[in-house]
Design a protein around this motif. Structure first.
Motif, mmCIF file in Angstrom:
data_model
loop_
_atom_site.group_PDB
_atom_site.id
_atom_site.type_symbol
_atom_site.label_atom_id
_atom_site.label_comp_id
_atom_site.label_asym_id
_atom_site.label_seq_id
_atom_site.Cartn_x
_atom_site.Cartn_y
_atom_site.Cartn_z
ATOM 1 N N TYR A 1 0.825 -1.199 0.000
ATOM 2 C CA TYR A 1 0.000 0.000 0.000
ATOM 3 C C TYR A 1 0.865 1.258 0.000
ATOM 4 C CZ TYR A 1 -4.503 -2.251 0.517
ATOM 5 O OH TYR A 1 -5.636 -2.975 0.294
ATOM 6 N N SER A 2 1.029 1.821 -1.182
ATOM 7 C CA SER A 2 1.634 3.143 -1.307
ATOM 8 C C SER A 2 0.748 3.946 -2.248
ATOM 9 C CB SER A 2 3.075 3.058 -1.813
ATOM 10 O OG SER A 2 3.119 2.522 -3.106
ATOM 11 N N TYR A 3 0.774 5.242 -2.065
ATOM 12 C CA TYR A 3 -0.115 6.137 -2.786
ATOM 13 C C TYR A 3 0.752 7.159 -3.516
ATOM 14 C CZ TYR A 3 -3.036 3.854 0.620
ATOM 15 O OH TYR A 3 -3.654 2.891 1.385
ATOM 16 N N SER A 4 0.802 7.051 -4.844
ATOM 17 C CA SER A 4 1.710 7.865 -5.655
ATOM 18 C C SER A 4 0.992 9.060 -6.249
ATOM 19 C CB SER A 4 2.300 7.021 -6.782
ATOM 20 O OG SER A 4 2.985 5.914 -6.250
ATOM 21 N N SER A 5 1.701 10.168 -6.280
ATOM 22 C CA SER A 5 1.175 11.395 -6.863
ATOM 23 C C SER A 5 2.089 11.824 -7.992
ATOM 24 C CB SER A 5 1.125 12.498 -5.811
ATOM 25 O OG SER A 5 0.354 12.074 -4.727
ATOM 26 N N TYR A 6 1.490 12.258 -9.068
ATOM 27 C CA TYR A 6 2.247 12.669 -10.240
ATOM 28 C C TYR A 6 1.859 14.081 -10.630
ATOM 29 C CZ TYR A 6 3.504 7.775 -10.556
ATOM 30 O OH TYR A 6 3.993 6.531 -10.268
ATOM 31 N N ASP A 7 2.836 14.832 -11.100
ATOM 32 C CA ASP A 7 2.548 16.197 -11.538
ATOM 33 C C ASP A 7 2.097 16.198 -12.995
ATOM 34 O OD1 ASP A 7 4.885 15.860 -12.999
ATOM 35 O OD2 ASP A 7 6.070 17.233 -11.774
ATOM 36 N N ASP A 8 2.045 17.377 -13.590
ATOM 37 C CA ASP A 8 1.529 17.524 -14.952
ATOM 38 C C ASP A 8 2.397 16.876 -16.020
ATOM 39 O OD1 ASP A 8 -0.605 18.919 -13.907
ATOM 40 O OD2 ASP A 8 0.368 20.869 -14.165
ATOM 41 N N VAL A 9 3.674 16.632 -15.719
ATOM 42 C CA VAL A 9 4.561 15.986 -16.694
ATOM 43 C C VAL A 9 4.823 14.531 -16.310
ATOM 44 C CG1 VAL A 9 5.641 18.118 -17.503
ATOM 45 C CG2 VAL A 9 6.617 16.901 -15.546
ATOM 46 N N ASP A 10 3.960 13.973 -15.485
ATOM 47 C CA ASP A 10 3.991 12.574 -15.071
ATOM 48 C C ASP A 10 5.237 12.193 -14.260
ATOM 49 O OD1 ASP A 10 2.261 10.408 -14.963
ATOM 50 O OD2 ASP A 10 3.386 9.313 -16.487
ATOM 51 N N ALA A 11 5.759 13.147 -13.494
ATOM 52 C CA ALA A 11 6.867 12.865 -12.574
ATOM 53 C C ALA A 11 6.285 12.733 -11.169
ATOM 54 C CB ALA A 11 7.894 13.990 -12.613
ATOM 55 N N ILE A 12 6.785 11.757 -10.411
ATOM 56 C CA ILE A 12 6.272 11.544 -9.064
ATOM 57 C C ILE A 12 6.678 12.708 -8.161
ATOM 58 C CG2 ILE A 12 8.226 10.188 -8.220
ATOM 59 C CD1 ILE A 12 6.101 8.379 -6.834
ATOM 60 N N VAL A 13 5.747 13.142 -7.314
ATOM 61 C CA VAL A 13 6.005 14.236 -6.372
ATOM 62 C C VAL A 13 5.573 13.800 -4.979
ATOM 63 C CG1 VAL A 13 5.835 16.111 -8.053
ATOM 64 C CG2 VAL A 13 3.780 15.297 -6.923
ATOM 65 N N SER A 14 6.216 14.379 -3.982
ATOM 66 C CA SER A 14 5.897 14.080 -2.585
ATOM 67 C C SER A 14 5.021 15.174 -2.001
ATOM 68 C CB SER A 14 7.185 13.974 -1.764
ATOM 69 O OG SER A 14 7.937 12.884 -2.199
ATOM 70 N N PRO A 15 4.182 14.810 -1.047
ATOM 71 C CA PRO A 15 3.308 15.815 -0.432
ATOM 72 C C PRO A 15 4.053 16.681 0.580
ATOM 73 C CG PRO A 15 2.978 13.705 0.618
ATOM 74 C CD PRO A 15 3.933 13.473 -0.509
ATOM 75 N N HIS A 16 3.452 17.811 0.899
ATOM 76 C CA HIS A 16 3.968 18.680 1.965
ATOM 77 C C HIS A 16 3.380 18.261 3.309
ATOM 78 C CE1 HIS A 16 5.759 21.243 -1.035
ATOM 79 N NE2 HIS A 16 4.577 21.402 -1.615
ATOM 80 N N CYS A 17 2.175 17.694 3.266
ATOM 81 C CA CYS A 17 1.521 17.214 4.482
ATOM 82 C C CYS A 17 0.521 16.131 4.096
ATOM 83 C CB CYS A 17 0.831 18.350 5.223
ATOM 84 S SG CYS A 17 -0.432 19.183 4.239
ATOM 85 N N VAL A 18 0.179 15.292 5.074
ATOM 86 C CA VAL A 18 -0.729 14.169 4.846
ATOM 87 C C VAL A 18 -1.570 13.958 6.098
ATOM 88 C CG1 VAL A 18 -0.810 11.656 4.606
ATOM 89 C CG2 VAL A 18 0.720 12.955 3.182
ATOM 90 N N THR A 19 -2.825 13.585 5.899
ATOM 91 C CA THR A 19 -3.669 13.207 7.027
ATOM 92 C C THR A 19 -4.755 12.250 6.552
ATOM 93 O OG1 THR A 19 -4.870 14.045 8.954
ATOM 94 C CG2 THR A 19 -5.362 15.097 6.844
ATOM 95 N N PHE A 20 -5.299 11.504 7.489
ATOM 96 C CA PHE A 20 -6.467 10.655 7.227
ATOM 97 C C PHE A 20 -7.725 11.467 7.504
ATOM 98 C CE2 PHE A 20 -3.469 7.204 8.315
ATOM 99 C CZ PHE A 20 -3.803 6.230 7.377
ATOM 100 N N ASN A 21 -8.849 11.040 6.939
ATOM 101 C CA ASN A 21 -10.120 11.587 7.398
ATOM 102 C C ASN A 21 -10.476 10.872 8.705
ATOM 103 O OD1 ASN A 21 -10.950 9.077 6.387
ATOM 104 N ND2 ASN A 21 -12.769 9.890 5.383
ATOM 105 N N GLY A 22 -11.557 11.232 9.346
ATOM 106 C CA GLY A 22 -11.896 10.716 10.669
ATOM 107 C C GLY A 22 -12.072 9.217 10.772
ATOM 108 N N ASP A 23 -12.610 8.580 9.713
ATOM 109 C CA ASP A 23 -12.828 7.130 9.794
ATOM 110 C C ASP A 23 -11.727 6.330 9.091
ATOM 111 O OD1 ASP A 23 -13.386 7.413 7.074
ATOM 112 O OD2 ASP A 23 -15.485 6.820 7.240
ATOM 113 N N GLY A 24 -10.695 7.005 8.586
ATOM 114 C CA GLY A 24 -9.562 6.321 7.976
ATOM 115 C C GLY A 24 -9.794 5.803 6.573
ATOM 116 N N SER A 25 -10.918 6.151 5.972
ATOM 117 C CA SER A 25 -11.215 5.636 4.633
ATOM 118 C C SER A 25 -10.568 6.454 3.517
ATOM 119 C CB SER A 25 -12.726 5.581 4.410
ATOM 120 O OG SER A 25 -13.275 6.886 4.449
#
Length: 191
Positions: free
Chosen positions: A134-158
């Protein structure tokens, strides 16, 4: 009342560059998660058991002299788990699964994200390894992977919310990979 040291850990590397980058108590209050700057290792500690009140001197913890006052000696914490899973660069942060309960192992997990071009990772709090790929990848407009500045779950973790440059990405916790909802934010003065 003066502040006093109640716990300490000797398993963190020594040196001027070594410090913990915050801490996060688990939702059930039984674990503490930290990350050290010098080695980017996520360390999990079990919280010390409470000292029961007692009038008997045989159960009083050892004391040390501090400014001519007798205070309890600090509890020595030992690392229960050390994880470097996916920490290719500086760890920016970590977040407990909000429904985490130590007596229910499937809920014992946390997110970790780094500064480099790496995905958000769901780490198992019992093994220190990536949970089921389980990893969650983010890509920018030129399809390069980018890392977040911050991350959080919603209240029920979904859902997992990741804050990126002018974008919030919303991942379904049960669907690893790159599929996510993209919420574009308005332009700022700097953009």
């Amino acid at each position: 009342m003066q502040p006093q040291l109640v716990s300490q850990s000797s398993d963190i590397p020594n040196g001027n560059d070594s410090y913990t980058r915050g801490c996060a108590f688990s939702p059930d209050g039984l674990c503490v998660l930290t990350c050290t700057s010098v080695d980017n290792t996520l360390r999990l500690y079990n919280t010390p058991p409470p000292v029961p009140p007692s009038t008997s001197t045989s159960s009083v913890p050892p004391t040390r002299k501090d400014d001519d006052q007798s205070v309890p000696a600090p509890h020595e914490w030992q690392t229960a788990l050390a994880s470097t899973e996916g920490n290719m660069d500086t760890v920016r942060g970590y977040q407990w699964y909000p429904l985490m309960n130590s007596s229910n192992p499937p809920t014992c997990a946390f997110l970790s994200y780094t500064r480099g071009n790496a995905p958000i990772q769901l780490i198992d709090a019992y093994t220190g390894k990536l949970r089921g790929g389980y990893s969650y990848s983010s890509y920018d407009d030129v399809d390069a992977i980018v890392s977040p500045h911050c991350v959080t779950f919603n209240g029920d973790g979904s859902r997992i919310y990741g804050g990126f440059d002018r974008v919030i990405r919303v991942f379904d916790t049960n669907i690893p990979g790159r599929d996510c909802e993209v919420l574009r934010l308005g332009k700022t003065r700097r953009s």
